[in-house]
Design an enzyme around this catalytic site. Structure first.
Site, PDB file in Angstrom:
ATOM      1  N   HIS A 153       0.837  -1.200   0.000  1.00 24.72           N
ATOM      2  CA  HIS A 153       0.000   0.000   0.000  1.00 24.72           C
ATOM      3  C   HIS A 153       0.879   1.260   0.000  1.00 24.72           C
ATOM      4  O   HIS A 153       0.636   2.180   0.759  1.00 24.72           O
ATOM      5  CB  HIS A 153      -0.906   0.018   1.251  1.00 24.72           C
ATOM      6  CG  HIS A 153      -1.875  -1.114   1.313  1.00 24.72           C
ATOM      7  ND1 HIS A 153      -2.560  -1.455   2.467  1.00 24.72           N
ATOM      8  CD2 HIS A 153      -2.290  -1.984   0.370  1.00 24.72           C
ATOM      9  CE1 HIS A 153      -3.344  -2.496   2.231  1.00 24.72           C
ATOM     10  NE2 HIS A 153      -3.196  -2.846   0.959  1.00 24.72           N
ATOM     11  N   ASN A 164      -7.245  -0.636   3.161  1.00 25.68           N
ATOM     12  CA  ASN A 164      -6.930  -1.021   1.790  1.00 25.68           C
ATOM     13  C   ASN A 164      -7.159   0.218   0.917  1.00 25.68           C
ATOM     14  O   ASN A 164      -8.246   0.782   0.916  1.00 25.68           O
ATOM     15  CB  ASN A 164      -7.813  -2.181   1.354  1.00 25.68           C
ATOM     16  CG  ASN A 164      -7.400  -3.470   2.040  1.00 25.68           C
ATOM     17  OD1 ASN A 164      -6.228  -3.726   2.229  1.00 25.68           O
ATOM     18  ND2 ASN A 164      -8.377  -4.269   2.441  1.00 25.68           N
TER      19      ASN A 164
HETATM   20  C1  LIG Z   1      -1.201  -9.578  -3.552  1.00 25.64           C
HETATM   21  C2  LIG Z   1      -1.816  -8.217  -3.413  1.00 25.64           C
HETATM   22  C3  LIG Z   1      -2.998  -8.089  -2.698  1.00 25.64           C
HETATM   23  C4  LIG Z   1      -3.597  -6.834  -2.555  1.00 25.64           C
HETATM   24  N1  LIG Z   1      -4.775  -6.733  -1.886  1.00 25.64           N
HETATM   25  C5  LIG Z   1      -5.399  -5.529  -1.834  1.00 25.64           C
HETATM   26  C6  LIG Z   1      -6.683  -5.413  -1.234  1.00 25.64           C
HETATM   27  O1  LIG Z   1      -7.262  -6.384  -0.743  1.00 25.64           O
HETATM   28  N2  LIG Z   1      -7.261  -4.185  -1.205  1.00 25.64           N
HETATM   29  C7  LIG Z   1      -6.652  -3.072  -1.727  1.00 25.64           C
HETATM   30  O2  LIG Z   1      -7.221  -1.968  -1.673  1.00 25.64           O
HETATM   31  N3  LIG Z   1      -5.442  -3.168  -2.299  1.00 25.64           N
HETATM   32  C8  LIG Z   1      -4.809  -4.343  -2.379  1.00 25.64           C
HETATM   33  N4  LIG Z   1      -3.586  -4.446  -2.972  1.00 25.64           N
HETATM   34  C9  LIG Z   1      -2.981  -3.217  -3.463  1.00 25.64           C
HETATM   35  C10 LIG Z   1      -3.585  -2.858  -4.821  1.00 25.64           C
HETATM   36  O3  LIG Z   1      -3.176  -3.813  -5.769  1.00 25.64           O
HETATM   37  C11 LIG Z   1      -3.107  -1.466  -5.189  1.00 25.64           C
HETATM   38  O4  LIG Z   1      -3.570  -0.560  -4.205  1.00 25.64           O
HETATM   39  C12 LIG Z   1      -3.678  -1.019  -6.525  1.00 25.64           C
HETATM   40  O5  LIG Z   1      -3.486  -1.973  -7.533  1.00 25.64           O
HETATM   41  C13 LIG Z   1      -3.005   0.278  -6.926  1.00 25.64           C
HETATM   42  O6  LIG Z   1      -3.610   0.733  -8.098  1.00 25.64           O
HETATM   43  P1  LIG Z   1      -2.838   1.698  -9.073  1.00 25.64           P
HETATM   44  O7  LIG Z   1      -3.743   1.937 -10.231  1.00 25.64           O
HETATM   45  O8  LIG Z   1      -2.327   2.880  -8.318  1.00 25.64           O
HETATM   46  O9  LIG Z   1      -1.520   0.895  -9.578  1.00 25.64           O
HETATM   47  P2  LIG Z   1      -1.386  -0.538 -10.259  1.00 25.64           P
HETATM   48  O10 LIG Z   1      -2.554  -1.408  -9.991  1.00 25.64           O
HETATM   49  O11 LIG Z   1      -0.020  -1.015  -9.893  1.00 25.64           O
HETATM   50  O12 LIG Z   1      -1.442  -0.211 -11.818  1.00 25.64           O
HETATM   51  C14 LIG Z   1      -0.356   0.345 -12.495  1.00 25.64           C
HETATM   52  C15 LIG Z   1      -0.307  -0.239 -13.905  1.00 25.64           C
HETATM   53  O13 LIG Z   1       0.643   0.532 -14.669  1.00 25.64           O
HETATM   54  C16 LIG Z   1       1.451  -0.367 -15.432  1.00 25.64           C
HETATM   55  N5  LIG Z   1       2.738   0.312 -15.697  1.00 25.64           N
HETATM   56  C17 LIG Z   1       3.773   0.510 -14.851  1.00 25.64           C
HETATM   57  N6  LIG Z   1       4.749   1.191 -15.462  1.00 25.64           N
HETATM   58  C18 LIG Z   1       4.335   1.460 -16.706  1.00 25.64           C
HETATM   59  C19 LIG Z   1       4.892   2.174 -17.818  1.00 25.64           C
HETATM   60  N7  LIG Z   1       6.106   2.755 -17.755  1.00 25.64           N
HETATM   61  N8  LIG Z   1       4.165   2.255 -18.928  1.00 25.64           N
HETATM   62  C20 LIG Z   1       2.935   1.698 -19.023  1.00 25.64           C
HETATM   63  N9  LIG Z   1       2.341   1.018 -17.997  1.00 25.64           N
HETATM   64  C21 LIG Z   1       3.041   0.907 -16.864  1.00 25.64           C
HETATM   65  C22 LIG Z   1       1.565  -1.600 -14.565  1.00 25.64           C
HETATM   66  O14 LIG Z   1       1.889  -2.718 -15.346  1.00 25.64           O
HETATM   67  C23 LIG Z   1       0.154  -1.675 -13.963  1.00 25.64           C
HETATM   68  O15 LIG Z   1      -0.727  -2.381 -14.807  1.00 25.64           O
HETATM   69  C24 LIG Z   1      -2.972  -5.689  -3.137  1.00 25.64           C
HETATM   70  C25 LIG Z   1      -1.786  -5.829  -3.861  1.00 25.64           C
HETATM   71  C26 LIG Z   1      -1.210  -7.087  -4.005  1.00 25.64           C
HETATM   72  C27 LIG Z   1       0.071  -7.201  -4.797  1.00 25.64           C
END
Ligand SMILES: Cc1cc2nc3c(=O)[nH]c(=O)nc-3n(C[C@H](O)[C@H](O)[C@H](O)COP(=O)(O)OP(=O)(O)OC[C@H]3O[C@@H](n4cnc5c(N)ncnc54)[C@H](O)[C@@H]3O)c2cc1C
Length: 273
Positions: free
Chosen positions: A189, A232
């Site tokens: 997180h 979360n």
């Molecule tokens: C095992 C696990 C369990 C979890 N459980 C929970 C839960 O129960 N509840 C909760 O709220 N959160 C949970 N999380 C955390 C949650 O996954 C994150 O809070 C959330 O995914 C963040 O969203 P985001 O859009 O900020 O980033 P991300 O989901 O990381 O999305 C970023 C995306 O950008 C892409 N990317 C990165 N760099 C580049 C680039 N240079 N060019 C193009 N694309 C790129 C990545 O491939 C990814 O697809 C968990 C995480 C994990 C790993």
């Protein structure tokens, strides 16, 4: 390759969003700063014989027989509150336990307790990017500078103390799973590295997720969350994204107080879809 667009949205996660901006030479002074990780403590207990002996289902089955073989795992969530600044999840932890193999042991006897504590965002806690080293994607290598503030340390100890006490009320600790702090980053997180704020001195984006100094660049994701949280984080990031997307769709016109109202207005033709 050059891409032309009217609007750009960077939402590549809490480390890769600042990395992408940094690599694009968009280097706001607050970029990567206020890196905020929740403290995490956990332990796993085996239910005590005494507690199991007390179990009885509606059909009179007693002890472990009161739990059917395919019994649903417990799903307890104790939310954060002002006096208890951490949240607790109690379940059977499919993530950490998967390698031991639920097929091999009676998982009904195992209970996993995990607490997530708050850390106030600090200017000096940050991710920066190497000028010389790259990661496996050829992007600048992230470098972390992170120290837990004293308040977070104190509360983390209160949190682990509570987990220890609560877990001993349930049974005995599984060897290897005694109450312990998980390593930095284990919360999954990480937040605030492109923090939202009211002024550019301590934030990267404004309240509509628009990057300071740009009109057509927005940033999304948990990296935009500005404050300490102990939950979360994904729903918070989604809520911010919905608000910012509505602002974008309305071309900067005031976002209605409720998203439902926006949809209503779209259906009635008051605003464009
Ligand atoms: C095992 C696990 C369990 C979890 N459980 C929970 C839960 O129960 N509840 C909760 O709220 N959160 C949970 N999380 C955390 C949650 O996954 C994150 O809070 C959330 O995914 C963040 O969203 P985001 O859009 O900020 O980033 P991300 O989901 O990381 O999305 C970023 C995306 O950008 C892409 N990317 C990165 N760099 C580049 C680039 N240079 N060019 C193009 N694309 C790129 C990545 O491939 C990814 O697809 C968990 C995480 C994990 C790993």
């Amino acid at each position: 390759m050059r891409i032309k667009a009217r609007h750009f949205v960077v939402a590549t996660g809490p480390i890769f969003s600042p990395q992408l901006l940094w690599n694009s030479e968009i280097r706001h002074p607050a970029l990567g700063r206020y890196l905020n990780d929740q403290t995490v403590a956990s332990c796993m207990v085996v239910l005590s014989k005494e507690l199991v002996a007390k179990m009885e289902d509606d059909e009179g089955h007693k002890g472990i027989a009161a739990l059917p073989p395919n019994a649903a795992e417990p799903q307890v969530w104790i939310p954060v509150s002002e006096k208890r600044p951490w949240h607790v999840q109690i379940h059977q932890d499919p993530i950490n336990f998967s390698t031991t193999g639920p097929e091999l042991v009676d998982q009904r006897l195992l209970v996993f307790l995990q607490g997530f504590g708050m850390t106030e965002p600090q200017w000096d806690n940050r991710v920066t990017f190497s000028a010389t080293h790259t990661d496996i994607m050829g992007m600048p290598q992230p470098i972390f500078e992170y120290t837990l503030p004293p308040k977070a340390v104190k509360e983390a100890h209160e949190m682990i103390g509570e987990l220890a006490e609560a877990s001993l009320a349930l049974g005995a600790w599984l060897p290897g799973h005694l109450p312990e702090f998980e390593p930095p980053g284990a919360s999954l997180h990480l937040q605030s590295t492109t923090r939202m704020g009211k002024k550019p001195e301590d934030s990267v984006v404004n309240e509509n997720s628009i990057h300071w100094g740009y009109e057509n660049l927005r940033v999304g994701g948990i990296n935009v969350i500005p404050t300490a949280t102990a939950c979360n984080p994904t729903p918070t990031a989604v809520a911010i994204a919905v608000k910012s997307a509505a602002h974008l769709a309305l071309d900067g016109k005031v976002v209605p107080a409720s998203y439902d109202k926006l949809l209503e207005d779209q259906q009635s033709g008051t605003v464009a879809s």
